[in-house]
Scaffold this motif. Structure first.
Motif, short mmCIF file in Angstrom:
data_model
loop_
_atom_site.label_atom_id
_atom_site.label_comp_id
_atom_site.label_asym_id
_atom_site.label_seq_id
_atom_site.Cartn_x
_atom_site.Cartn_y
_atom_site.Cartn_z
N ASN A 2 43.80 38.05 43.96
CA ASN A 2 44.53 37.22 44.65
C ASN A 2 44.03 37.17 46.08
O ASN A 2 44.19 38.01 46.84
CB ASN A 2 46.11 37.80 44.57
CG ASN A 2 47.09 36.88 45.25
OD1 ASN A 2 47.18 37.09 46.53
ND2 ASN A 2 47.51 36.08 44.49
N GLN A 131 32.67 38.48 32.93
CA GLN A 131 33.26 38.91 31.68
C GLN A 131 34.64 38.49 31.21
O GLN A 131 35.09 38.52 30.02
CB GLN A 131 33.30 40.53 31.82
CG GLN A 131 34.27 40.90 32.99
CD GLN A 131 34.49 42.52 33.18
OE1 GLN A 131 34.14 43.18 32.41
NE2 GLN A 131 34.53 42.92 34.49
N ASN A 132 35.33 37.95 32.26
CA ASN A 132 36.50 37.34 31.88
C ASN A 132 36.73 35.78 31.39
O ASN A 132 37.53 35.26 31.31
CB ASN A 132 37.76 37.51 33.02
CG ASN A 132 37.93 39.17 33.41
OD1 ASN A 132 37.89 39.84 32.67
ND2 ASN A 132 37.97 39.24 34.73
N PHE A 133 35.37 35.08 31.22
CA PHE A 133 35.36 33.85 31.30
C PHE A 133 34.74 33.57 29.91
O PHE A 133 33.99 34.27 29.33
CB PHE A 133 34.42 33.21 32.14
CG PHE A 133 34.72 33.18 33.56
CD1 PHE A 133 35.25 31.95 34.13
CD2 PHE A 133 34.60 34.11 34.58
CE1 PHE A 133 35.88 31.99 35.27
CE2 PHE A 133 34.95 34.08 35.81
CZ PHE A 133 35.50 32.77 36.04
N ASP A 134 35.61 32.85 29.10
CA ASP A 134 35.07 32.29 27.74
C ASP A 134 33.97 31.05 27.92
O ASP A 134 34.00 30.61 29.04
CB ASP A 134 36.26 31.85 26.92
CG ASP A 134 37.05 31.07 27.24
OD1 ASP A 134 36.53 29.99 27.87
OD2 ASP A 134 38.41 30.96 26.90
N GLU A 137 35.59 27.85 29.82
CA GLU A 137 35.75 28.07 31.03
C GLU A 137 34.51 28.05 31.85
O GLU A 137 34.44 27.46 33.12
CB GLU A 137 36.45 29.47 31.36
CG GLU A 137 37.79 29.38 30.91
CD GLU A 137 38.70 30.88 30.83
OE1 GLU A 137 40.00 30.93 30.79
OE2 GLU A 137 37.79 31.95 30.60
N ILE B 143 42.37 28.74 39.99
CA ILE B 143 42.66 29.52 38.75
C ILE B 143 41.68 30.34 38.18
O ILE B 143 41.59 31.08 37.78
CB ILE B 143 43.51 28.49 37.75
CG1 ILE B 143 44.86 28.03 37.94
CG2 ILE B 143 43.52 29.23 36.47
CD1 ILE B 143 45.67 27.03 37.28
N LEU B 144 40.70 29.35 38.07
CA LEU B 144 39.04 29.96 37.51
C LEU B 144 38.58 31.09 38.37
O LEU B 144 38.38 32.21 38.04
CB LEU B 144 38.10 28.84 37.41
CG LEU B 144 38.37 27.97 36.31
CD1 LEU B 144 37.57 26.54 36.51
CD2 LEU B 144 38.12 28.37 34.93
N ASN B 146 40.30 32.96 40.31
CA ASN B 146 41.21 34.43 40.05
C ASN B 146 40.47 35.13 38.83
O ASN B 146 40.83 36.28 38.84
CB ASN B 146 42.58 34.02 39.30
CG ASN B 146 43.41 33.82 40.75
OD1 ASN B 146 43.10 34.22 41.66
ND2 ASN B 146 44.33 32.97 40.63
N LYS B 147 39.74 34.67 38.08
CA LYS B 147 39.12 35.33 36.86
C LYS B 147 38.05 36.10 37.27
O LYS B 147 37.52 37.13 36.41
CB LYS B 147 38.78 34.33 35.80
CG LYS B 147 40.14 33.80 35.16
CD LYS B 147 39.50 32.93 34.01
CE LYS B 147 40.55 32.32 33.03
NZ LYS B 147 41.19 33.72 32.12
N PHE B 148 37.40 36.03 38.49
CA PHE B 148 36.15 36.69 38.84
C PHE B 148 36.94 38.12 39.02
O PHE B 148 38.00 38.08 39.85
CB PHE B 148 35.63 36.14 40.07
CG PHE B 148 34.71 34.81 39.78
CD1 PHE B 148 33.31 35.07 39.34
CD2 PHE B 148 34.95 33.55 39.70
CE1 PHE B 148 32.37 34.10 39.00
CE2 PHE B 148 34.27 32.66 39.47
CZ PHE B 148 33.12 32.88 39.04
#
Lengths: 148, 148
Positions: A2, A131-134, A137, B143-144, B146-148
DNA sequence: CATTTACATTTGTATATACAATTATTGTAA
DNA sequence: TTACAATAATTGTATATACAAATGTAAATG
């Protein structure tokens, strides 16, 4: 991650500014991961990058301007970067016989062996970072990056 | 911006690797735009960043560890960064009376005036960088990220 | 209250990077 | 074929950054 929390602000940031700041924060994270991954190999990201380009040449030597052209991050001193690779025995440099202004740089056997290890470390870093991406994405990211 | 074209390769790159390389290329572009925008103001991105933090303090002085904590890109030498701001007359530094280990850093009147100009230059850079994005895409990016 | 530990900043040093100037070689036009 | 411009790489120099060690101050502990 954030943004407001990381940079410890309680004000709301305009979307464009927020996007740029967000990008920079991600960049820091990526750099950290990658340089940590390459640290045991004792090379910088740039050096790794040049080695990859040399391997891509498949024996055909590269000169400095070619390297500069293909580097992900261009930097103003490719000479000294290659110096480092020579010192480690990962690359070889000789002046081009047909045009003695130019220089012929190739990757050595040792360079190829070490590069394999770097590839491995790099792949692990990439997996950690993403690691958090499929799949979907990742594709989305690439599409959005095209707009820059 | 096409990755394969920019780094001049004809082989296809695995999606994860491609994403990282793509990210780095975008990073280069952003850095270029921003440092170009701030060049006439004669400050680095980091210095600009610190000035913004100081302004955000609204008179309340900041010490070095606070600055470090809030900086977008942490760097190991905030002392010397602040030195630069002092030399330009943009910031003021005195040792904290209640705890003489600490230091109190504030933005000067001149610093605030110059920072206004930097804000302008920075906004223009942000607009240039993100000119191909609409509101929805920016939100998607955030949003994307945030996934990092 | 002397000694140790923790904290906040500064300094030293090595390396990295940016930018300009220089060197060496080749190409070209009078 | 000499002089000048263009190309390719290197070197010099200033600044930036990373990391470790040192300095000075405050807090804690016996």
């Amino acid at each position: 991650m954030n943004v407001e929390e990381v940079i410890k602000t309680d004000r709301s940031i305009p979307l464009k500014s927020r996007t740029i700041i967000h990008f920079m924060l991600v960049n820091n994270k990526i750099n950290e991961e990658i340089s940590m991954a390459l640290k045991p190999c004792d090379v910088s990201v740039q050096q790794f990058n040049v080695l990859r380009i040399l391997r891509g040449q498949k024996g055909k030597p590269a000169n400095l301007s070619t390297l500069n052209e293909r580097m992900v991050t261009k930097m103003s001193n490719t000479t000294r970067l290659v110096d480092k690779l020579l010192a480690k025995g990962y690359a070889d440099r000789k002046t081009c016989p047909s045009n003695r202004r130019k220089v012929e740089i190739t990757i050595t056997k040792l360079g190829e062996v070490e590069l394999k290890k770097m590839d491995l470390a790099m792949n692990q870093a990439e997996r950690r970072i993403l690691q958090n991406f499929d799949q979907k994405e990742l594709e989305q990211l690439n599409i959005l990056f095209n707009k820059f």
